[in-house]
Design an enzyme around this catalytic site. Sequence first.
Site, PDB file in Angstrom:
ATOM      1  N   VAL A   1       0.827  -1.207   0.000  1.00 15.38           N
ATOM      2  CA  VAL A   1       0.000   0.000   0.000  1.00 15.38           C
ATOM      3  C   VAL A   1       0.868   1.267   0.000  1.00 15.38           C
ATOM      4  CG1 VAL A   1      -1.904   1.192   1.131  1.00 15.38           C
ATOM      5  CG2 VAL A   1      -1.774  -1.289   1.265  1.00 15.38           C
TER       6      VAL A   1
ATOM      7  N   ALA B   1      -6.327  19.196  -2.946  1.00  8.88           N
ATOM      8  CA  ALA B   1      -5.826  19.646  -1.632  1.00  8.88           C
ATOM      9  C   ALA B   1      -5.695  21.164  -1.573  1.00  8.88           C
ATOM     10  CB  ALA B   1      -4.475  18.999  -1.350  1.00  8.88           C
TER      11      ALA B   1
ATOM     12  N   GLY C   1     -10.925  -1.665   1.730  1.00  6.18           N
ATOM     13  CA  GLY C   1      -9.960  -1.124   0.763  1.00  6.18           C
ATOM     14  C   GLY C   1     -10.406   0.157   0.088  1.00  6.18           C
TER      15      GLY C   1
ATOM     16  N   GLU D   1      -2.697 -10.348   3.869  1.00 11.59           N
ATOM     17  CA  GLU D   1      -1.826  -9.771   4.893  1.00 11.59           C
ATOM     18  C   GLU D   1      -0.476 -10.485   4.837  1.00 11.59           C
ATOM     19  OE1 GLU D   1      -2.951  -7.131   6.954  1.00 11.59           O
ATOM     20  OE2 GLU D   1      -4.499  -7.297   5.454  1.00 11.59           O
TER      21      GLU D   1
ATOM     22  N   ASP E   1      -9.530 -10.994  10.007  1.00 12.42           N
ATOM     23  CA  ASP E   1      -9.432  -9.689   9.324  1.00 12.42           C
ATOM     24  C   ASP E   1     -10.833  -9.106   9.100  1.00 12.42           C
ATOM     25  OD1 ASP E   1      -7.664  -7.833   7.372  1.00 12.42           O
ATOM     26  OD2 ASP E   1      -9.500  -8.399   6.313  1.00 12.42           O
TER      27      ASP E   1
ATOM     28  N   LYS F   1     -12.592  -5.669  10.787  1.00 16.31           N
ATOM     29  CA  LYS F   1     -13.259  -4.620  10.005  1.00 16.31           C
ATOM     30  C   LYS F   1     -14.707  -4.461  10.467  1.00 16.31           C
ATOM     31  CE  LYS F   1     -10.317  -5.479   6.002  1.00 16.31           C
ATOM     32  NZ  LYS F   1     -10.132  -6.359   4.843  1.00 16.31           N
TER      33      LYS F   1
HETATM   34  P1  NAP Z   1       3.302  -4.887   3.575  1.00 16.39           P
HETATM   35  O1  NAP Z   1       3.353  -5.038   2.112  1.00 16.39           O
HETATM   36  O2  NAP Z   1       3.693  -6.011   4.444  1.00 16.39           O
HETATM   37  O3  NAP Z   1       4.159  -3.596   3.952  1.00 16.39           O
HETATM   38  C1  NAP Z   1       4.422  -3.189   5.270  1.00 16.39           C
HETATM   39  C2  NAP Z   1       5.585  -2.249   5.239  1.00 16.39           C
HETATM   40  O4  NAP Z   1       5.857  -1.781   6.554  1.00 16.39           O
HETATM   41  C3  NAP Z   1       6.843  -2.866   4.707  1.00 16.39           C
HETATM   42  O5  NAP Z   1       7.403  -2.009   3.757  1.00 16.39           O
HETATM   43  C4  NAP Z   1       7.731  -2.960   5.945  1.00 16.39           C
HETATM   44  O6  NAP Z   1       9.100  -2.810   5.711  1.00 16.39           O
HETATM   45  C5  NAP Z   1       7.247  -1.763   6.716  1.00 16.39           C
HETATM   46  N1  NAP Z   1       7.637  -1.810   8.117  1.00 16.39           N
HETATM   47  C6  NAP Z   1       7.410  -2.803   9.000  1.00 16.39           C
HETATM   48  N2  NAP Z   1       7.907  -2.440  10.191  1.00 16.39           N
HETATM   49  C7  NAP Z   1       8.487  -1.237  10.055  1.00 16.39           C
HETATM   50  C8  NAP Z   1       9.164  -0.352  10.905  1.00 16.39           C
HETATM   51  N3  NAP Z   1       9.371  -0.666  12.178  1.00 16.39           N
HETATM   52  N4  NAP Z   1       9.577   0.845  10.415  1.00 16.39           N
HETATM   53  C9  NAP Z   1       9.365   1.164   9.126  1.00 16.39           C
HETATM   54  N5  NAP Z   1       8.719   0.366   8.256  1.00 16.39           N
HETATM   55  C10 NAP Z   1       8.298  -0.819   8.714  1.00 16.39           C
HETATM   56  O7  NAP Z   1       1.828  -4.470   4.030  1.00 16.39           O
HETATM   57  P2  NAP Z   1       0.697  -3.767   3.153  1.00 16.39           P
HETATM   58  O8  NAP Z   1      -0.028  -4.811   2.391  1.00 16.39           O
HETATM   59  O9  NAP Z   1       1.218  -2.586   2.475  1.00 16.39           O
HETATM   60  O10 NAP Z   1      -0.303  -3.319   4.313  1.00 16.39           O
HETATM   61  C11 NAP Z   1      -0.020  -2.221   5.146  1.00 16.39           C
HETATM   62  C12 NAP Z   1      -1.232  -1.995   6.042  1.00 16.39           C
HETATM   63  O11 NAP Z   1      -2.370  -1.728   5.223  1.00 16.39           O
HETATM   64  C13 NAP Z   1      -1.601  -3.228   6.870  1.00 16.39           C
HETATM   65  O12 NAP Z   1      -2.068  -2.809   8.114  1.00 16.39           O
HETATM   66  C14 NAP Z   1      -2.736  -3.878   6.075  1.00 16.39           C
HETATM   67  O13 NAP Z   1      -3.627  -4.584   6.887  1.00 16.39           O
HETATM   68  C15 NAP Z   1      -3.406  -2.653   5.505  1.00 16.39           C
HETATM   69  N6  NAP Z   1      -4.155  -2.900   4.281  1.00 16.39           N
HETATM   70  C16 NAP Z   1      -3.581  -3.597   3.267  1.00 16.39           C
HETATM   71  C17 NAP Z   1      -4.301  -3.787   2.088  1.00 16.39           C
HETATM   72  C18 NAP Z   1      -3.728  -4.563   0.940  1.00 16.39           C
HETATM   73  O14 NAP Z   1      -4.467  -4.811  -0.011  1.00 16.39           O
HETATM   74  N7  NAP Z   1      -2.470  -4.956   0.959  1.00 16.39           N
HETATM   75  C19 NAP Z   1      -5.586  -3.259   1.955  1.00 16.39           C
HETATM   76  C20 NAP Z   1      -6.135  -2.526   3.029  1.00 16.39           C
HETATM   77  C21 NAP Z   1      -5.409  -2.359   4.182  1.00 16.39           C
HETATM   78  P3  NAP Z   1       9.937  -3.774   4.766  1.00 16.39           P
HETATM   79  O15 NAP Z   1       9.610  -3.314   3.375  1.00 16.39           O
HETATM   80  O16 NAP Z   1      11.323  -3.492   5.163  1.00 16.39           O
HETATM   81  O17 NAP Z   1       9.480  -5.169   5.055  1.00 16.39           O
HETATM   82  N1  HSE Z   2      -5.904  -8.619   3.491  1.00 21.94           N
HETATM   83  C1  HSE Z   2      -7.006  -7.735   3.340  1.00 21.94           C
HETATM   84  C2  HSE Z   2      -8.039  -8.366   2.417  1.00 21.94           C
HETATM   85  C3  HSE Z   2      -6.542  -6.427   2.777  1.00 21.94           C
HETATM   86  O1  HSE Z   2      -7.722  -9.339   1.755  1.00 21.94           O
HETATM   87  O2  HSE Z   2      -9.161  -7.873   2.371  1.00 21.94           O
HETATM   88  C4  HSE Z   2      -7.584  -5.376   2.834  1.00 21.94           C
HETATM   89  O3  HSE Z   2      -7.854  -5.009   4.151  1.00 21.94           O
END
Ligand code: NAP
Ligand code: HSE
Length: 432
Positions: A14, A33, A134, A190, A201, A205
């Site tokens: 994200v 903005a 999302g 995730e 999850d 939500k």
């Molecule tokens: P992700 O791909 O696992 O990315 C998480 C990022 O956080 C990675 O870049 C990781 O670093 C970084 N990170 C972890 N610990 C850190 C720290 N201490 N300091 C700085 N950076 C750190 O996760 P994501 O899919 O983007 O999701 C992020 C959030 O959005 C989650 O809470 C998820 O539930 C939510 N979300 C995701 C989606 C989706 O479709 N993916 C949709 C809605 C909501 P590294 O790159 O070094 O590993």
């Molecule tokens: N892992 C979550 C999903 C991302 O599949 O819906 C969005 O919150």
Amino acid sequence: METTKIAIVGLGTVGTGVAQLLLEHAEHTNRYAGRAIILEKVVVRDCNKARDIKLPDGVLTDRLEDVTKDPEIRCVVQLIGGVEPARSIMLQLLESGKDVVTANKALLAEHGDELFDRARELGRSIAFDAAVAGGIPIVTNVGQCLSANRIESIHGILNGTCNFIISQMEEHEASYAQAVEEAQQRGYAEADPTMDVNGSDAAQKLALLAHLAFGSRVHWSEIPCEGIESLRPIDLQYAKELGYRLKLLAVARLEDGELELHVGVQLVRRDSPMAGVGGAYNAIRLIGDAVGRVWFQGMGAGRMPTASAVVADLIDMIVGRTAITFQTLQLWSEKPARVLPRPSFRTATRYYFRFMVKDHPGVLAEITGALSKEGISIASFIQHERHESKDDKVPLVIMTHHTTVGAADRAIEKINRLQMVHEPAMRMRILD
Ligand code: NAP
Ligand code: HSE
């Protein structure tokens, strides 16, 4: 043009999408903005890791203090998953005077009270539309646009990963393991997909939505929840034969003034709008007493759809809308709860049951007898002949009329103990 400096913490699926939108759609986002949004810093754990995006020089850092100690950075997008260190980082950001946008539902469902209270004490705001469904702006809609309504029910496909997995199994005959792997590759799941497939999850939500819509104070872990792990292709086939599809639904529904909350796989009629929602799409059917039935549908997971919601929150924050809503509505500070949870045993529903039984005389009578003792009425029934099967095991599928969860629990417990029943019954609710 005035400028506003912002930062991102976490550059995964994200975070990368958010950076991409801010850099590539700058003209557009700046117009909304009313000023130029400058991506000043992006905080990661490892600056040397290969990334999907090229950031301007000097933006990438592994030092959070580059953000917390920069008074010119007003808003921070926090996109680290899980609870810790996301919670501590969120508190540090608030305490250093930043407003925070997040997509992290696990964090808010676990520590929302603490974080929202702290933000208010500090005169700061938190925005989280991307945390639920999302790209669908459901938090803004429930928290603001539908505020004239008493919400009666919410039925949602809230986990894109599960919906994608079920669709792949149903439409492409993918195995469960193949479908999980593809959901991970596409960035829907995730970091650890367990929370997706076991329903947690969606429960997180649902807890957030129920808090907004009903003033419920139920912790996500108290929501009765079943995921898709026990789903079998045979149930997809029977659902099809019966004119239904299977969907992991999150439900919040008022019944006799009490709030029923649950997450589980349900049968939805093939000709209903919910059944047509495939892949990583999410959908929400909401009923309000003034507006009636409202539908929302859109991508519930993935890089750009989620980034769309995050950037919209960021713009609201920069413009000042979030601060007004966050400080005046006080939605999160409702204590005690406005509605009480309905004990699940009293909840009314129709059921699909699948039993794996010995193809012997009297089996059907035993099963229907156990159902009848609990007052459960059968609406339809399927048992196919065992043409090719070598053993004497046969699936027996029963659709019921309305009953209660408690009656079904008692009947299933008795049936599972019968000698001629090979494995625990599969049961799923049927969406009315
Ligand atoms: P992700 O791909 O696992 O990315 C998480 C990022 O956080 C990675 O870049 C990781 O670093 C970084 N990170 C972890 N610990 C850190 C720290 N201490 N300091 C700085 N950076 C750190 O996760 P994501 O899919 O983007 O999701 C992020 C959030 O959005 C989650 O809470 C998820 O539930 C939510 N979300 C995701 C989606 C989706 O479709 N993916 C949709 C809605 C909501 P590294 O790159 O070094 O590993
Ligand atoms: N892992 C979550 C999903 C991302 O599949 O819906 C969005 O919150």
